[in-house]
Design a protein around this motif. Sequence first.
Motif, PDB file in Angstrom:
ATOM      1  N   SER A  13       0.858  -1.187   0.000  1.00 26.03           N
ATOM      2  CA  SER A  13       0.000   0.000   0.000  1.00 26.03           C
ATOM      3  C   SER A  13       0.891   1.232   0.000  1.00 26.03           C
ATOM      4  O   SER A  13       2.052   1.180   0.388  1.00 26.03           O
ATOM      5  CB  SER A  13      -0.925   0.003   1.230  1.00 26.03           C
ATOM      6  OG  SER A  13      -0.164   0.033   2.421  1.00 26.03           O
ATOM      7  N   ASP A  14       0.328   2.325  -0.441  1.00 28.28           N
ATOM      8  CA  ASP A  14       1.057   3.588  -0.481  1.00 28.28           C
ATOM      9  C   ASP A  14       0.327   4.579   0.415  1.00 28.28           C
ATOM     10  O   ASP A  14      -0.887   4.782   0.245  1.00 28.28           O
ATOM     11  CB  ASP A  14       1.114   4.115  -1.914  1.00 28.28           C
ATOM     12  CG  ASP A  14       1.956   5.364  -1.995  1.00 28.28           C
ATOM     13  OD1 ASP A  14       3.185   5.218  -2.069  1.00 28.28           O
ATOM     14  OD2 ASP A  14       1.379   6.470  -1.962  1.00 28.28           O
ATOM     15  N   ASP A  18      -0.744   6.780  -4.014  1.00 29.61           N
ATOM     16  CA  ASP A  18      -0.188   6.752  -5.371  1.00 29.61           C
ATOM     17  C   ASP A  18      -0.393   5.378  -6.003  1.00 29.61           C
ATOM     18  O   ASP A  18      -0.448   4.360  -5.311  1.00 29.61           O
ATOM     19  CB  ASP A  18       1.316   7.079  -5.356  1.00 29.61           C
ATOM     20  CG  ASP A  18       1.594   8.507  -4.900  1.00 29.61           C
ATOM     21  OD1 ASP A  18       0.711   9.367  -5.083  1.00 29.61           O
ATOM     22  OD2 ASP A  18       2.690   8.740  -4.349  1.00 29.61           O
ATOM     23  N   LEU A  19      -0.475   5.370  -7.316  1.00 30.81           N
ATOM     24  CA  LEU A  19      -0.597   4.133  -8.066  1.00 30.81           C
ATOM     25  C   LEU A  19       0.680   3.314  -7.912  1.00 30.81           C
ATOM     26  O   LEU A  19       1.785   3.840  -8.064  1.00 30.81           O
ATOM     27  CB  LEU A  19      -0.849   4.438  -9.548  1.00 30.81           C
ATOM     28  CG  LEU A  19      -0.975   3.234 -10.464  1.00 30.81           C
ATOM     29  CD1 LEU A  19      -2.238   2.437 -10.115  1.00 30.81           C
ATOM     30  CD2 LEU A  19      -1.002   3.671 -11.910  1.00 30.81           C
ATOM     31  N   LEU A  20       0.529   2.031  -7.590  1.00 33.19           N
ATOM     32  CA  LEU A  20       1.678   1.148  -7.410  1.00 33.19           C
ATOM     33  C   LEU A  20       1.861   0.284  -8.648  1.00 33.19           C
ATOM     34  O   LEU A  20       0.887  -0.180  -9.245  1.00 33.19           O
ATOM     35  CB  LEU A  20       1.483   0.255  -6.189  1.00 33.19           C
ATOM     36  CG  LEU A  20       1.374   0.985  -4.846  1.00 33.19           C
ATOM     37  CD1 LEU A  20       1.077  -0.006  -3.732  1.00 33.19           C
ATOM     38  CD2 LEU A  20       2.640   1.780  -4.552  1.00 33.19           C
ATOM     39  N   THR A  21       3.114   0.101  -9.014  1.00 33.60           N
ATOM     40  CA  THR A  21       3.454  -0.765 -10.137  1.00 33.60           C
ATOM     41  C   THR A  21       4.470  -1.794  -9.656  1.00 33.60           C
ATOM     42  O   THR A  21       5.459  -1.445  -9.012  1.00 33.60           O
ATOM     43  CB  THR A  21       4.057   0.042 -11.306  1.00 33.60           C
ATOM     44  OG1 THR A  21       3.128   1.059 -11.688  1.00 33.60           O
ATOM     45  CG2 THR A  21       4.345  -0.857 -12.485  1.00 33.60           C
ATOM     46  N   SER A  60       6.763  -0.057  -6.852  1.00 32.50           N
ATOM     47  CA  SER A  60       7.162   1.346  -6.867  1.00 32.50           C
ATOM     48  C   SER A  60       5.926   2.228  -7.003  1.00 32.50           C
ATOM     49  O   SER A  60       4.970   1.870  -7.691  1.00 32.50           O
ATOM     50  CB  SER A  60       8.105   1.605  -8.045  1.00 32.50           C
ATOM     51  OG  SER A  60       8.378   2.994  -8.148  1.00 32.50           O
ATOM     52  N   ASP A  61       5.996   3.379  -6.352  1.00 29.98           N
ATOM     53  CA  ASP A  61       4.940   4.387  -6.512  1.00 29.98           C
ATOM     54  C   ASP A  61       5.392   5.495  -7.460  1.00 29.98           C
ATOM     55  O   ASP A  61       4.779   6.545  -7.556  1.00 29.98           O
ATOM     56  CB  ASP A  61       4.533   4.977  -5.155  1.00 29.98           C
ATOM     57  CG  ASP A  61       5.638   5.784  -4.490  1.00 29.98           C
ATOM     58  OD1 ASP A  61       6.768   5.844  -5.033  1.00 29.98           O
ATOM     59  OD2 ASP A  61       5.383   6.340  -3.413  1.00 29.98           O
TER      60      ASP A  61
END
Length: 165
Positions: A13-14, A18-21, A60-61
């Motif tokens: 989780s961020d 932010d979208l996580l990849t 990564s975010d």
Amino acid sequence: MVGAEYSFTPRASDPDGDLLTFSIRNKPGWASFDSNTGTLSGIAEAGNEGMYSNIEIEVSDGTAIAALPAFFVEVTQVVIGSATLTWDAPLKNVDGSSLNDLAAYKLYYGPNPGNYNNEVLIDNPGITTYVIENLVADTYFFAITAINQAGEESRFSNEARYTVN
């Protein structure tokens, strides 16, 4: 195991939302990877047996990167075998008297000597051969008891050992 579905999904989780990849290194060739969820999944087929090591999943975010420790997946072949057991019908009771009321047998087996986690009731005293099927590759230990019409069970027979390869 060959033919069995494998699936692993890490949790991430961020704090900023932010979208996580996700990304992967050393992905097994028989598996697929979802960069949106981080899920590594697949069904290994015959020929894929072996150790797939140093698999690394990162997330990564766009600014920071976090990684799981490297891990491995081992694919093994399922070996299904059977064991055919044959015994002589007992003629005497434990006390030495003639056995006149044999009613059944109980067959015990398991992967450890003297520790039988499986049992089969054979309720026909005329049967002196039994096949245990669907055994995976391992060494098994077997013992049998006789049961009289009153339901009293004898001591264990001598133990037999068999390896399914």
